[in-house]
Design an enzyme around this catalytic site. Structure first.
Site, short mmCIF file in Angstrom:
data_model
loop_
_atom_site.label_atom_id
_atom_site.label_comp_id
_atom_site.label_asym_id
_atom_site.label_seq_id
_atom_site.Cartn_x
_atom_site.Cartn_y
_atom_site.Cartn_z
N THR A 42 -6.34 1.33 -5.52
CA THR A 42 -5.89 -0.23 -5.16
C THR A 42 -6.94 -0.79 -4.30
O THR A 42 -7.44 -0.19 -3.24
CB THR A 42 -4.34 0.36 -4.29
OG1 THR A 42 -4.95 1.00 -2.87
CG2 THR A 42 -3.50 0.77 -4.82
N ASN A 44 -7.97 -2.91 -1.70
CA ASN A 44 -7.45 -3.60 -0.03
C ASN A 44 -7.86 -4.78 0.22
O ASN A 44 -9.18 -5.00 0.04
CB ASN A 44 -7.38 -2.36 0.78
CG ASN A 44 -6.67 -1.09 0.58
OD1 ASN A 44 -6.84 -0.36 -0.46
ND2 ASN A 44 -5.45 -0.75 1.26
N GLU A 110 -2.42 -4.06 -0.69
CA GLU A 110 -3.26 -3.28 -1.76
C GLU A 110 -2.92 -3.54 -3.26
O GLU A 110 -1.70 -3.72 -3.53
CB GLU A 110 -3.26 -1.85 -1.41
CG GLU A 110 -2.22 -1.10 -1.09
CD GLU A 110 -2.06 0.45 -0.99
OE1 GLU A 110 -2.82 1.23 -1.55
OE2 GLU A 110 -1.31 0.90 0.01
N1 RBF Z 1 3.88 3.37 -0.41
C1 RBF Z 1 5.15 3.65 0.02
O1 RBF Z 1 5.29 4.37 1.00
N2 RBF Z 1 6.39 3.16 -0.50
C2 RBF Z 1 6.48 2.43 -1.66
O2 RBF Z 1 7.53 2.10 -2.14
C3 RBF Z 1 5.16 2.07 -2.16
N3 RBF Z 1 4.90 1.35 -3.35
C4 RBF Z 1 3.84 0.74 -3.93
C5 RBF Z 1 3.89 0.24 -5.08
C6 RBF Z 1 2.64 -0.01 -5.59
C7 RBF Z 1 2.66 -0.88 -6.93
C8 RBF Z 1 1.43 0.19 -4.96
C9 RBF Z 1 0.17 0.07 -5.78
C10 RBF Z 1 1.33 1.07 -3.94
C11 RBF Z 1 2.84 1.36 -3.24
N4 RBF Z 1 2.69 2.08 -2.09
C12 RBF Z 1 3.89 2.45 -1.51
C13 RBF Z 1 1.31 2.38 -1.53
C14 RBF Z 1 1.19 3.89 -1.78
O3 RBF Z 1 1.71 4.72 -0.69
C15 RBF Z 1 -0.49 3.80 -1.91
O4 RBF Z 1 -1.04 3.15 -2.55
C16 RBF Z 1 -1.11 5.39 -1.74
O5 RBF Z 1 -2.68 5.08 -1.48
C17 RBF Z 1 -0.94 6.02 -3.17
O6 RBF Z 1 -1.39 7.24 -2.80
P1 ADP Z 2 -9.50 2.78 -0.67
O1 ADP Z 2 -8.41 3.94 -0.11
O2 ADP Z 2 -10.71 2.84 -0.15
O3 ADP Z 2 -8.76 1.75 -1.14
P2 ADP Z 2 -8.91 3.67 -3.48
O4 ADP Z 2 -8.69 5.24 -4.07
O5 ADP Z 2 -7.59 2.96 -3.28
O6 ADP Z 2 -9.61 3.88 -2.18
O7 ADP Z 2 -9.79 2.98 -4.61
C1 ADP Z 2 -9.96 1.63 -4.33
C2 ADP Z 2 -11.04 1.14 -5.12
O8 ADP Z 2 -11.27 1.57 -6.44
C3 ADP Z 2 -11.20 -0.26 -4.90
O9 ADP Z 2 -11.58 -0.97 -3.74
C4 ADP Z 2 -12.09 -0.77 -6.17
O10 ADP Z 2 -13.40 -0.94 -5.96
C5 ADP Z 2 -12.04 0.34 -7.00
N1 ADP Z 2 -11.03 0.25 -8.28
C6 ADP Z 2 -11.66 0.69 -9.66
N2 ADP Z 2 -10.47 0.33 -10.60
C7 ADP Z 2 -9.60 -0.29 -9.88
C8 ADP Z 2 -8.22 -0.95 -10.23
N3 ADP Z 2 -8.02 -0.97 -11.63
N4 ADP Z 2 -7.56 -1.36 -9.27
C9 ADP Z 2 -7.88 -1.53 -7.84
N5 ADP Z 2 -9.02 -0.93 -7.62
C10 ADP Z 2 -10.06 -0.44 -8.56
MG MG Z 3 -6.75 1.27 -1.67
#
Ligand code: RBF
Ligand code: ADP
Ligand code: MG
Length: 183
Positions: A42, A44, A110
């Site tokens: 994700t 951020n 994110e």
């Molecule tokens: N975190 C939550 O605690 N509850 C949620 O319902 C939730 N929904 C999510 C939906 C999407 C599409 C995304 C990208 C993230 C969501 N997250 C949610 C955040 C999630 O905890 C976070 O991306 C973690 O880093 C995944 O390991």
């Molecule tokens: P962080 O905790 O630093 O956000 P993540 O494991 O969520 O680490 O990885 C996020 C990073 O991965 C983004 O900042 C981006 O540079 C990279 N990335 C690669 N592919 C994707 C994707 N499909 N969607 C979002 N981020 C991506």
């Molecule tokens: Mg992230």
């Protein structure tokens, strides 16, 4: 098995008020919880209610729409035909909220971009066009249940955006132009 919920959301005819909602900023490091290892990296963005007034009042939850990313000219995943300095547009699904599963105390934004990137893009400018809401934020019994639900959200976003009236240009000509406006 994923969610007894619909795999397409929002009206066939296109986004409804208050959408489209816009947000932009530079991609920052997140919580470092290994989202990437779970297959759902994700990107951020900082949550700043001064720059994005609507963010203070929208419900926490999952939104979908488009992300435009100013990938560096040397990035291996720039879409073919992107002009120098131009932004590439991709479908996205995003979470705005406190992530109850992790009990965050600050609200985060994110974005999981629905595209396979060959390299990271930390620091890149990213614009978001939110076109609709998928579900409220939830707590989960396990990480697996959270990941399953997120993967279903990705399917919902893809299918919902694939409809004619949900192309960026169809949703809003003005917002579609804003999305790719040179920096
Ligand atoms: N975190 C939550 O605690 N509850 C949620 O319902 C939730 N929904 C999510 C939906 C999407 C599409 C995304 C990208 C993230 C969501 N997250 C949610 C955040 C999630 O905890 C976070 O991306 C973690 O880093 C995944 O390991
Ligand atoms: P962080 O905790 O630093 O956000 P993540 O494991 O969520 O680490 O990885 C996020 C990073 O991965 C983004 O900042 C981006 O540079 C990279 N990335 C690669 N592919 C994707 C994707 N499909 N969607 C979002 N981020 C991506
Ligand atoms: Mg992230």
């Amino acid at each position: 098995m994923s969610a007894s919920r619909p795999d397409i959301v929002c009206p066939e005819a296109g986004p409804e008020a208050p959408y489209p909602l816009r947000m932009e900023g530079k991609v920052i490091a997140g919580f470092g919880r290994g989202s990437k290892e779970l297959g759902i990296p994700t990107a951020n963005l900082p949550v700043d209610a001064a720059l994005t007034p609507w963010i203070a009042t929208v419900p926490s939850g999952v939104y979908f729409g488009y992300a435009a990313i100013a990938l560096p000219d040397t990035h291996p995943s720039r879409p073919a035909g992107t002009p120098a300095g131009g932004l590439g547009v991709f479908p996205m699904v995003m979470s705005i909220g406190y992530n109850p599963f992790y009990k965050n105390t600050v609200r985060s934004a994110e974005v999981h971009v629905l595209h396979a990137f060959a390299a990271d893009f930390y620091g890149a400018h990213m614009r978001l066009l939110l076109l609709g809401f998928i579900r409220e934020e939830k707590d989960y019994k396990s990480l697996e249940a959270l990941v399953d639900d997120i993967n279903f959200d990705c399917e919902v976003a893809r299918k919902s955006l694939a409809r004619e009236a949900w192309r960026p240009e169809a949703a809003s000509a003005e917002s579609a132009a804003w999305l790719v406006k040179p920096l």
